[in-house]
Design a protein around this motif. Sequence first.
Motif, PDB file in Angstrom:
ATOM      1  N   MET A   1       3.145  22.834   0.972  1.00  0.00           N
ATOM      2  CA  MET A   1       3.859  22.479   2.193  1.00  0.00           C
ATOM      3  C   MET A   1       3.587  21.007   2.522  1.00  0.00           C
ATOM      4  SD  MET A   1       5.776  24.001   4.366  1.00  0.00           S
ATOM      5  CE  MET A   1       6.540  23.618   5.908  1.00  0.00           C
ATOM      6  N   PRO A   2       4.631  20.228   2.764  1.00  0.00           N
ATOM      7  CA  PRO A   2       4.446  18.816   3.064  1.00  0.00           C
ATOM      8  C   PRO A   2       3.652  18.614   4.345  1.00  0.00           C
ATOM      9  CG  PRO A   2       6.748  19.300   2.586  1.00  0.00           C
ATOM     10  CD  PRO A   2       6.025  20.607   2.689  1.00  0.00           C
ATOM     11  N   GLY A   3       2.886  17.536   4.377  1.00  0.00           N
ATOM     12  CA  GLY A   3       2.110  17.207   5.562  1.00  0.00           C
ATOM     13  C   GLY A   3       2.944  16.473   6.588  1.00  0.00           C
ATOM     14  N   GLU A   4       2.363  16.316   7.764  1.00  0.00           N
ATOM     15  CA  GLU A   4       3.028  15.615   8.846  1.00  0.00           C
ATOM     16  C   GLU A   4       3.183  14.138   8.491  1.00  0.00           C
ATOM     17  OE1 GLU A   4       1.808  14.588  13.364  1.00  0.00           O
ATOM     18  OE2 GLU A   4       1.587  16.672  12.730  1.00  0.00           O
ATOM     19  N   LEU A   5       4.268  13.557   8.918  1.00  0.00           N
ATOM     20  CA  LEU A   5       4.518  12.144   8.645  1.00  0.00           C
ATOM     21  C   LEU A   5       3.649  11.298   9.582  1.00  0.00           C
ATOM     22  CD1 LEU A   5       6.345  10.335   6.892  1.00  0.00           C
ATOM     23  CD2 LEU A   5       7.970  10.333   8.770  1.00  0.00           C
ATOM     24  N   PRO A   6       2.764  10.478   9.032  1.00  0.00           N
ATOM     25  CA  PRO A   6       1.905   9.648   9.881  1.00  0.00           C
ATOM     26  C   PRO A   6       2.715   8.530  10.531  1.00  0.00           C
ATOM     27  CG  PRO A   6       1.535   9.135   7.580  1.00  0.00           C
ATOM     28  CD  PRO A   6       2.497  10.281   7.609  1.00  0.00           C
ATOM     29  N   SER A   7       2.192   7.980  11.625  1.00  0.00           N
ATOM     30  CA  SER A   7       2.915   6.881  12.266  1.00  0.00           C
ATOM     31  C   SER A   7       2.692   5.560  11.522  1.00  0.00           C
ATOM     32  CB  SER A   7       2.517   6.748  13.732  1.00  0.00           C
ATOM     33  OG  SER A   7       1.141   6.489  13.845  1.00  0.00           O
ATOM     34  N   ALA A   8       1.555   5.462  10.773  1.00  0.00           N
ATOM     35  CA  ALA A   8       1.279   4.252   9.997  1.00  0.00           C
ATOM     36  C   ALA A   8       0.486   4.626   8.753  1.00  0.00           C
ATOM     37  CB  ALA A   8       0.511   3.244  10.836  1.00  0.00           C
ATOM     38  N   VAL A   9       0.975   4.181   7.591  1.00  0.00           N
ATOM     39  CA  VAL A   9       0.307   4.492   6.328  1.00  0.00           C
ATOM     40  C   VAL A   9       0.105   3.208   5.523  1.00  0.00           C
ATOM     41  CG1 VAL A   9       2.460   5.047   5.104  1.00  0.00           C
ATOM     42  CG2 VAL A   9       0.325   6.011   4.301  1.00  0.00           C
ATOM     43  N   LEU A  10      -1.054   3.131   4.876  1.00  0.00           N
ATOM     44  CA  LEU A  10      -1.406   1.992   4.041  1.00  0.00           C
ATOM     45  C   LEU A  10      -1.602   2.477   2.612  1.00  0.00           C
ATOM     46  CD1 LEU A  10      -2.404  -0.981   3.657  1.00  0.00           C
ATOM     47  CD2 LEU A  10      -4.712  -0.128   4.220  1.00  0.00           C
ATOM     48  N   PHE A  11      -0.952   1.818   1.665  1.00  0.00           N
ATOM     49  CA  PHE A  11      -1.163   2.094   0.243  1.00  0.00           C
ATOM     50  C   PHE A  11      -2.018   0.962  -0.310  1.00  0.00           C
ATOM     51  CE2 PHE A  11       2.675   4.525   1.026  1.00  0.00           C
ATOM     52  CZ  PHE A  11       2.420   5.697   0.331  1.00  0.00           C
ATOM     53  N   ALA A  12      -3.043   1.322  -1.085  1.00  0.00           N
ATOM     54  CA  ALA A  12      -3.958   0.307  -1.604  1.00  0.00           C
ATOM     55  C   ALA A  12      -4.225   0.526  -3.088  1.00  0.00           C
ATOM     56  CB  ALA A  12      -5.271   0.359  -0.831  1.00  0.00           C
ATOM     57  N   CYS A  13      -4.322  -0.577  -3.819  1.00  0.00           N
ATOM     58  CA  CYS A  13      -4.717  -0.521  -5.233  1.00  0.00           C
ATOM     59  C   CYS A  13      -5.591  -1.742  -5.518  1.00  0.00           C
ATOM     60  CB  CYS A  13      -3.512  -0.413  -6.163  1.00  0.00           C
ATOM     61  SG  CYS A  13      -2.455  -1.857  -6.226  1.00  0.00           S
ATOM     62  N   THR A  14      -5.739  -2.083  -6.754  1.00  0.00           N
ATOM     63  CA  THR A  14      -6.681  -3.136  -7.114  1.00  0.00           C
ATOM     64  C   THR A  14      -6.178  -4.533  -6.753  1.00  0.00           C
ATOM     65  OG1 THR A  14      -7.477  -1.716  -8.894  1.00  0.00           O
ATOM     66  CG2 THR A  14      -8.110  -4.031  -8.996  1.00  0.00           C
ATOM     67  N   GLN A  15      -4.912  -4.862  -7.105  1.00  0.00           N
ATOM     68  CA  GLN A  15      -4.416  -6.223  -6.887  1.00  0.00           C
ATOM     69  C   GLN A  15      -3.191  -6.333  -5.984  1.00  0.00           C
ATOM     70  OE1 GLN A  15      -3.870  -8.313 -10.575  1.00  0.00           O
ATOM     71  NE2 GLN A  15      -6.003  -8.074 -11.166  1.00  0.00           N
ATOM     72  N   ASN A  16      -2.641  -5.223  -5.539  1.00  0.00           N
ATOM     73  CA  ASN A  16      -1.431  -5.223  -4.700  1.00  0.00           C
ATOM     74  C   ASN A  16      -0.259  -5.910  -5.395  1.00  0.00           C
ATOM     75  OD1 ASN A  16      -0.222  -6.586  -1.612  1.00  0.00           O
ATOM     76  ND2 ASN A  16      -0.024  -4.476  -2.266  1.00  0.00           N
ATOM     77  N   VAL A  17      -0.119  -5.622  -6.701  1.00  0.00           N
ATOM     78  CA  VAL A  17       1.011  -6.180  -7.441  1.00  0.00           C
ATOM     79  C   VAL A  17       1.816  -5.114  -8.189  1.00  0.00           C
ATOM     80  CG1 VAL A  17       0.042  -8.499  -7.661  1.00  0.00           C
ATOM     81  CG2 VAL A  17      -0.426  -6.814  -9.423  1.00  0.00           C
ATOM     82  N   ILE A  18       1.285  -3.896  -8.346  1.00  0.00           N
ATOM     83  CA  ILE A  18       2.021  -2.870  -9.084  1.00  0.00           C
ATOM     84  C   ILE A  18       2.079  -1.570  -8.286  1.00  0.00           C
ATOM     85  CG2 ILE A  18       2.207  -1.528 -11.221  1.00  0.00           C
ATOM     86  CD1 ILE A  18       0.715  -3.800 -12.663  1.00  0.00           C
ATOM     87  N   ARG A  19       1.009  -0.789  -8.329  1.00  0.00           N
ATOM     88  CA  ARG A  19       1.028   0.569  -7.786  1.00  0.00           C
ATOM     89  C   ARG A  19       1.226   0.626  -6.278  1.00  0.00           C
ATOM     90  NH1 ARG A  19      -4.376   1.844 -11.049  1.00  0.00           N
ATOM     91  NH2 ARG A  19      -4.598  -0.353 -10.542  1.00  0.00           N
ATOM     92  N   SER A  20       0.437  -0.115  -5.524  1.00  0.00           N
ATOM     93  CA  SER A  20       0.572  -0.058  -4.063  1.00  0.00           C
ATOM     94  C   SER A  20       1.900  -0.662  -3.608  1.00  0.00           C
ATOM     95  CB  SER A  20      -0.600  -0.757  -3.375  1.00  0.00           C
ATOM     96  OG  SER A  20      -0.698  -2.113  -3.754  1.00  0.00           O
ATOM     97  N   VAL A  21       2.375  -1.647  -4.342  1.00  0.00           N
ATOM     98  CA  VAL A  21       3.670  -2.265  -4.017  1.00  0.00           C
ATOM     99  C   VAL A  21       4.788  -1.243  -4.189  1.00  0.00           C
ATOM    100  CG1 VAL A  21       5.315  -4.067  -4.652  1.00  0.00           C
ATOM    101  CG2 VAL A  21       2.859  -4.523  -4.733  1.00  0.00           C
ATOM    102  N   MET A  22       4.776  -0.550  -5.338  1.00  0.00           N
ATOM    103  CA  MET A  22       5.788   0.475  -5.587  1.00  0.00           C
ATOM    104  C   MET A  22       5.721   1.572  -4.533  1.00  0.00           C
ATOM    105  SD  MET A  22       5.798   1.297  -9.631  1.00  0.00           S
ATOM    106  CE  MET A  22       6.065   0.109 -10.901  1.00  0.00           C
ATOM    107  N   ALA A  23       4.520   2.078  -4.277  1.00  0.00           N
ATOM    108  CA  ALA A  23       4.359   3.188  -3.336  1.00  0.00           C
ATOM    109  C   ALA A  23       4.837   2.803  -1.940  1.00  0.00           C
ATOM    110  CB  ALA A  23       2.904   3.640  -3.305  1.00  0.00           C
ATOM    111  N   ALA A  24       4.447   1.628  -1.474  1.00  0.00           N
ATOM    112  CA  ALA A  24       4.856   1.192  -0.141  1.00  0.00           C
ATOM    113  C   ALA A  24       6.369   1.016  -0.062  1.00  0.00           C
ATOM    114  CB  ALA A  24       4.143  -0.101   0.238  1.00  0.00           C
TER     115      ALA A  24
END
Length: 148
Positions: A1-24
């Motif tokens: 079951m999906p969780g509640e949608l947060p009002s603010a979410v941060l995606f983080a990875c090592t350099q903020n150039v691939i994974r966190s960028v895509m996810a955000a």
Amino acid sequence: MPGELPSAVLFACTQNVIRSVMAAAIMKHFYGQRTYVASCGVRPGTPDPFVAAVMDEIGIDLGKHRPQGFEDLEDSSFDLVISLSPEAHHRALEMTRTMAIEAEYWPTMDPSITAGSREQILDSYREVRDQLVRRIRQRFGSMAARGV
């Protein structure tokens, strides 16, 4: 079951150039009208052209993204931080010690380590992109279910 949608979410990875960028970017694309989304890295790197190429394939433009670190964030009032690399997860856990924030770890492969032809490398980036789309939809629900 999906969780509640947060009002603010941060995606983080090592350099903020691939994974966190895509996810955000994916999260903003699906839920940006209803939640604030940001991304950062432990050590900001240099933008990766393969990321822009595979995101453009699904109609998401990353032209305005500039890599940033945790200390560069304009706001730190997040409900949820989702880390995509081990280093970022350690930083996320540090945040939970001093802030009322939930932390989740989604281990995600770094496609930049892929060797081979341009197409093989692009396929690796597409695989990460598609995995993040599935994971975000699984975690936060479909847009139709939320009226998005």
